[in-house]
Scaffold this motif. Structure first.
Motif, PDB file in Angstrom:
ATOM      1  N   GLY A   1      67.285  23.543  33.742  1.00  0.00           N
ATOM      2  CA  GLY A   1      66.847  23.398  35.341  1.00  0.00           C
ATOM      3  C   GLY A   1      68.014  22.882  35.521  1.00  0.00           C
ATOM      4  O   GLY A   1      68.118  22.932  36.772  1.00  0.00           O
ATOM      5  N   ASP A   2      68.477  20.962  35.053  1.00  0.00           N
ATOM      6  CA  ASP A   2      68.967  20.091  35.697  1.00  0.00           C
ATOM      7  C   ASP A   2      69.286  19.565  34.287  1.00  0.00           C
ATOM      8  O   ASP A   2      68.962  19.954  33.375  1.00  0.00           O
ATOM      9  N   GLU A   3      69.657  18.343  35.080  1.00  0.00           N
ATOM     10  CA  GLU A   3      70.122  17.216  34.171  1.00  0.00           C
ATOM     11  C   GLU A   3      69.279  16.817  32.925  1.00  0.00           C
ATOM     12  O   GLU A   3      69.264  15.843  32.734  1.00  0.00           O
ATOM     13  N   TRP A   4      67.848  16.515  33.381  1.00  0.00           N
ATOM     14  CA  TRP A   4      67.175  15.891  32.553  1.00  0.00           C
ATOM     15  C   TRP A   4      66.317  17.191  31.204  1.00  0.00           C
ATOM     16  O   TRP A   4      64.925  16.643  30.514  1.00  0.00           O
ATOM     17  N   GLY A   5      66.839  18.570  31.537  1.00  0.00           N
ATOM     18  CA  GLY A   5      67.000  18.902  30.161  1.00  0.00           C
ATOM     19  C   GLY A   5      66.200  20.046  30.442  1.00  0.00           C
ATOM     20  O   GLY A   5      65.585  20.793  29.281  1.00  0.00           O
ATOM     21  N   GLU A   6      64.815  20.492  31.178  1.00  0.00           N
ATOM     22  CA  GLU A   6      63.797  21.016  30.755  1.00  0.00           C
ATOM     23  C   GLU A   6      64.412  22.982  30.022  1.00  0.00           C
ATOM     24  O   GLU A   6      65.112  23.484  31.891  1.00  0.00           O
ATOM     25  N   THR A   7      63.702  23.670  29.247  1.00  0.00           N
ATOM     26  CA  THR A   7      64.218  24.556  29.664  1.00  0.00           C
ATOM     27  C   THR A   7      63.458  26.184  29.886  1.00  0.00           C
ATOM     28  O   THR A   7      62.074  25.924  29.198  1.00  0.00           O
ATOM     29  N   ASP A   8      63.966  27.008  30.208  1.00  0.00           N
ATOM     30  CA  ASP A   8      62.638  28.008  30.645  1.00  0.00           C
ATOM     31  C   ASP A   8      63.934  29.460  31.044  1.00  0.00           C
ATOM     32  O   ASP A   8      65.240  28.963  31.996  1.00  0.00           O
ATOM     33  N   THR A   9      63.491  30.994  30.849  1.00  0.00           N
ATOM     34  CA  THR A   9      63.925  32.000  30.831  1.00  0.00           C
ATOM     35  C   THR A   9      64.269  32.324  32.200  1.00  0.00           C
ATOM     36  O   THR A   9      65.570  32.672  32.604  1.00  0.00           O
ATOM     37  N   ARG A  10      63.700  31.269  32.999  1.00  0.00           N
ATOM     38  CA  ARG A  10      64.196  31.651  34.612  1.00  0.00           C
ATOM     39  C   ARG A  10      65.387  31.369  34.846  1.00  0.00           C
ATOM     40  O   ARG A  10      66.088  31.728  35.427  1.00  0.00           O
ATOM     41  N   PHE A  11      65.792  29.820  33.830  1.00  0.00           N
ATOM     42  CA  PHE A  11      67.196  29.704  33.817  1.00  0.00           C
ATOM     43  C   PHE A  11      67.954  29.834  34.133  1.00  0.00           C
ATOM     44  O   PHE A  11      69.285  30.394  34.093  1.00  0.00           O
ATOM     45  N   LEU A  12      67.902  30.701  32.775  1.00  0.00           N
ATOM     46  CA  LEU A  12      68.782  31.615  31.967  1.00  0.00           C
ATOM     47  C   LEU A  12      69.359  32.728  32.741  1.00  0.00           C
ATOM     48  O   LEU A  12      70.472  33.085  33.014  1.00  0.00           O
TER      49      LEU A  12
END
Length: 341
Positions: free
Chosen positions: A146-157
């Motif tokens: 989502g941002d530079e801090w690295g949380e991932t999620d299929t929403r962001f994809l």
């Protein structure tokens, strides 16, 4: 655009008429009023959703066939005020850049046919935005942060593929790797989760199925199994929930219906019962829709309730058609993409 809730309440009109109707003008007035409530604490407490609120409110106005209800230049100026030199957008001026706000910014500018104004704010603005989005892809597994801090999620994809395709910049990311990641998020019940091994959820199903639609890989979806799981989200009161054993919520009129529409199974739910449920969630006196009857209205549920009615074909031309893949009016995606998926 304020995310302040109320003042109206879903179902907050005196006595339900025999035939519920969508209160178009009241909903427009409600959306227009949202940015006038700056003396309320909640206005400032929801600043972290301001840009998303602009997108929800503006898209609702477009679907209600009132595209000029919000001042075009004022919206554009606010969106551009949230732009960072990196090409990412924050929720409001001074907020950190994030994928979700960047996607809402792109969708809003596309809706207003104002993408070219990006270049007026920073040199190579359109490319900068696309580069910000593409920089958040993990090139080892295909997902996006989502941002530079690295949380991932299929929403962001999904958001990345949505915005990049609207900008005609999809070539900047590894779509094959992204597809592989989506496949890893598939579950035995036909649904998809936030990440590999996570439980199926209607919102994540939308993101994964719509992302596959954007890259032309709906062949990977088990349409019958997924359609069955999604159709089971309908409750006796006509509303839809996001996963088993949860309450109904108007927003799932979008998260459940959109993937059903994409895979051609929209008829697998009781559209008439859902329509009545959505209309019972509106405040026909003050405007706006709530998550369920008796709760306070807000712009998030107002948009997704109206989008759900659009997918259901409510009103015989009363609403603009919504694109189930892009969550934008079809007239917009036809203009930008030259076709709809």
């Amino acid at each position: 655009m304020s995310l302040v809730s109320g003042p109206g309440v879903g179902g907050g009109h005196k006595g339900l008429p025999g035939e519920l109707r969508l209160a178009v003008e009241k909903h427009i007035e409600y959306i227009q009023s949202l940015d006038t409530r700056k003396d309320e604490l909640e206005y400032w407490l929801t600043e972290h959703l301001r840009l998303n609120g602009i997108y929800w409110g503006l898209t609702a106005c477009h679907l209600l066939k009132k595209p000029d209800a919000l001042a075009r230049q004022g919206v554009i100026d606010f969106v551009l005020s949230c732009l960072h030199d990196t090409g990412g957008f924050g929720a409001a001026p001074g907020h950190d850049a994030h994928m979700l706000y960047t996607v809402s910014a792109v969708q809003t500018l596309v809706m207003l046919d104002a993408v070219d104004e990006l270049d007026s704010r920073i040199q190579g603005g359109k490319h900068k935005v696309a580069e910000f989005i593409s920089s958040l892809q993990d090139r080892t597994n295909g997902t996006f942060a989502g941002d530079e801090w690295g949380e991932t999620d299929t929403r962001f994809l999904y958001g990345a593929l949505n915005a990049l395709s609207l900008l005609n910049m999809l070539h900047l990311v590894d779509t094959d790797l992204a597809i592989s990641y989506i496949r890893a998020c598939a579950n035995f019940d036909g649904g998809y989760g936030t990440s590999p091994g996570a439980e199926s959820h209607s919102g994540q199903i939308f993101t994964c199925v719509a992302a596959l639609a954007i890259v032309g890989r709906l062949d990977l979806v088990d349409k019958d199994k997924l359609g069955a799981w999604l159709s089971e989200r309908q409750l006796p009161n006509g509303g839809l929930n996001g996963r088993p054993e949860k309450l109904e919520d108007v927003c799932y009129a979008w998260w459940v219906l959109s993937p059903l529409a994409i895979i051609g199974k929209l008829h697998w739910i009781d559209g008439e019962a859902l329509t009545k449920f959505i209309l019972r969630c509106q405040d026909a006196e003050h405007g706006g829709l709530s998550d369920r009857p008796g709760d306070m209205v807000d712009v998030f549920h107002t948009y997704f309730g109206i989008a759900g009615l659009s997918l259901l074909g409510y009103g015989e031309g009363l609403l603009e058609e919504v694109d189930p893949v892009y969550s934008l009016p079809k007239i917009v995606t036809k203009r930008v993409l030259k076709h709809t998926i």
